[in-house]
Design an enzyme around this catalytic site. Structure first.
Site, mmCIF file in Angstrom:
data_model
loop_
_atom_site.group_PDB
_atom_site.id
_atom_site.type_symbol
_atom_site.label_atom_id
_atom_site.label_comp_id
_atom_site.label_asym_id
_atom_site.label_seq_id
_atom_site.Cartn_x
_atom_site.Cartn_y
_atom_site.Cartn_z
ATOM 1 C CE1 TYR A 175 39.763 37.123 36.776
ATOM 2 C CE2 TYR A 175 38.523 36.426 38.720
ATOM 3 C CZ TYR A 175 38.554 36.490 37.252
ATOM 4 O OH TYR A 175 37.223 36.321 36.390
ATOM 5 C CG HIS A 185 39.696 32.721 32.952
ATOM 6 N ND1 HIS A 185 40.345 33.234 33.627
ATOM 7 C CD2 HIS A 185 38.509 33.713 32.698
ATOM 8 C CE1 HIS A 185 39.696 34.253 34.481
ATOM 9 N NE2 HIS A 185 38.881 34.642 33.415
ATOM 10 C CG ASP A 210 34.414 33.747 40.239
ATOM 11 O OD1 ASP A 210 34.082 32.698 39.841
ATOM 12 O OD2 ASP A 210 34.997 34.719 39.501
ATOM 13 C CE LYS A 228 36.003 32.374 36.750
ATOM 14 N NZ LYS A 228 36.404 33.622 37.710
#
Ligand code: A2P
Length: 323
Positions: free
Chosen positions: A60, A120, A55, A89
């Site tokens: 990120y 997200h 994920d 996302k």
């Protein structure tokens, strides 16, 4: 209640409403550190241990390293592309062009498709710095319908095998289902024994939407989480009874609730520990006691709320009362 008894869940995976299967444990990659070598080592260790679900998110900044580790594993023959499930996302700043965003993610990861692409947050921003307060002038009017139509386009173009949402309440999913041509396959939300999301999970079950748990351990030792979930005395008691670790009890509880869990760890020992949750189970008594734990959401999203420019004046509005 054991995983095999839950509708749609067999062994270590669950069926999505697309017909694809989602492995019940995935490696989370939201972390302060963005050291490429550390992420590559963690993903490689996870693949060797047996993880087949990863994920990430555009926010990120782990996509590049994840892609590098996956592609080396494809080249070495450790796994093939079809064996792994990859989620990314859309950023809050990218609602105007999900197609461009996912193409960029695919380039970052050197993949031809992802398995799941999520919105997200139900938030549209002009600019965002992770974990910093969002400025009033950075909120933009939200039009989830047009974002969702572009997400559907991503799927129709073959850039992703499934689409879904993250941090959506039941009410927001209900609104989406009114116009969606393709219903969301997944809602990825905060979930752990101290934030069990019963109402949302009931709603999602009824509508064949799989729930994935982010921060399933309560994100100990992070700026956004807390040690209170892993340090809960009841969890310790259950762990001692089964001869398991507290993290294993929490993750096993998650999969026995029918969700997939996405623990983040870049430590090989903990990556291995977190995967050892498939050959034992909790008792109905354990579930009963955990179900009575006091509930408290850790990441409330105060960042995304203001009385002037945000679509949400309060956190209650952000979560439509599910807080
Ligand atoms: P680390 O990466 O050093 O292992 P969550 O998945 O709920 O967001 O939690 C992530 C945090 O939990 C990270 O700080 C991670 O640290 C830590 N963590 C992951 N697995 C375990 C475990 N088995 N025991 C204790 N802490 C863990």
């Amino acid at each position: 209640m054991v995983a095999g008894n839950i509708m749609g869940i067999v062994g270590g995976s669950a069926e999505l409403n697309t017909g694809a299967r989602i492995p019940l444990i995935g490696l989370g990659t939201a972390a302060i550190t963005q050291n490429e070598e550390e992420i590559i080592a963690a993903v490689t260790a996870a693949l060797q241990v047996g993880y087949r679900h990863f994920d990430t998110a555009r926010l990120y900044r782990s996509e590049h390293a994840l892609g590098k580790a996956l592609n080396s594993a494809f080249q070495s023959g450790l796994v093939s592309r079809e064996d792994v499930f990859v989620t990314t996302k859309l950023k809050n700043t990218e609602h105007d062009d999900p197609v461009a965003a996912i193409k960029d993610s695919l380039m970052n990861m050197q993949l031809e498709y992802v398995d799941l692409f999520l919105i997200h947050w139900p938030i549209k921003l002009r600019a965002e710095i992770p974990l910093a307060p969002v400025k009033e002038e950075d909120f933009l009017p939200l039009d989830i319908k047009s974002t969702w139509q572009a997400m559907e386009q991503c799927m129709e173009m073959g850039l992703t095998k499934a689409i879904g949402v993250s941090n959506f309440s039941s009410k927001k999913i209900e609104d989406l289902l009114n116009y969606a041509k393709i219903p969301p396959a997944v809602d990825q939300v905060e979930m752990h024994p101290q934030w069990q999301q019963k109402k949302l999970r009931d709603y999602c079950n009824k509508h064949s939407i799989h729930v994935s748990a982010w921060s399933p351990l309560g994100a100990p030792n992070t700026p956004w989480g807390s040690n209170e979930v892993i340090d809960n005395p009841l969890i310790l008691e259950i762990a001692q009874k089964h001869g398991k670790t507290r993290a294993q009890v929490i993750l096993r509880w998650g999969i026995e609730q029918g969700v997939s869990v996405l623990p983040k760890s870049y430590n090989t020992g903990r990556i291995t520990e977190n995967f050892q949750i498939f050959d034992w189970s909790l008792t109905p008594d354990d579930h009963d006691m955990i179900s009575k734990l006091e509930q408290r959401k850790l990441l409330r999203g105060d960042n995304f709320v203001n009385s002037t420019t945000s679509p949400y004046k309060t956190v209650e509005e952000l979560w439509d009362g599910e807080i």
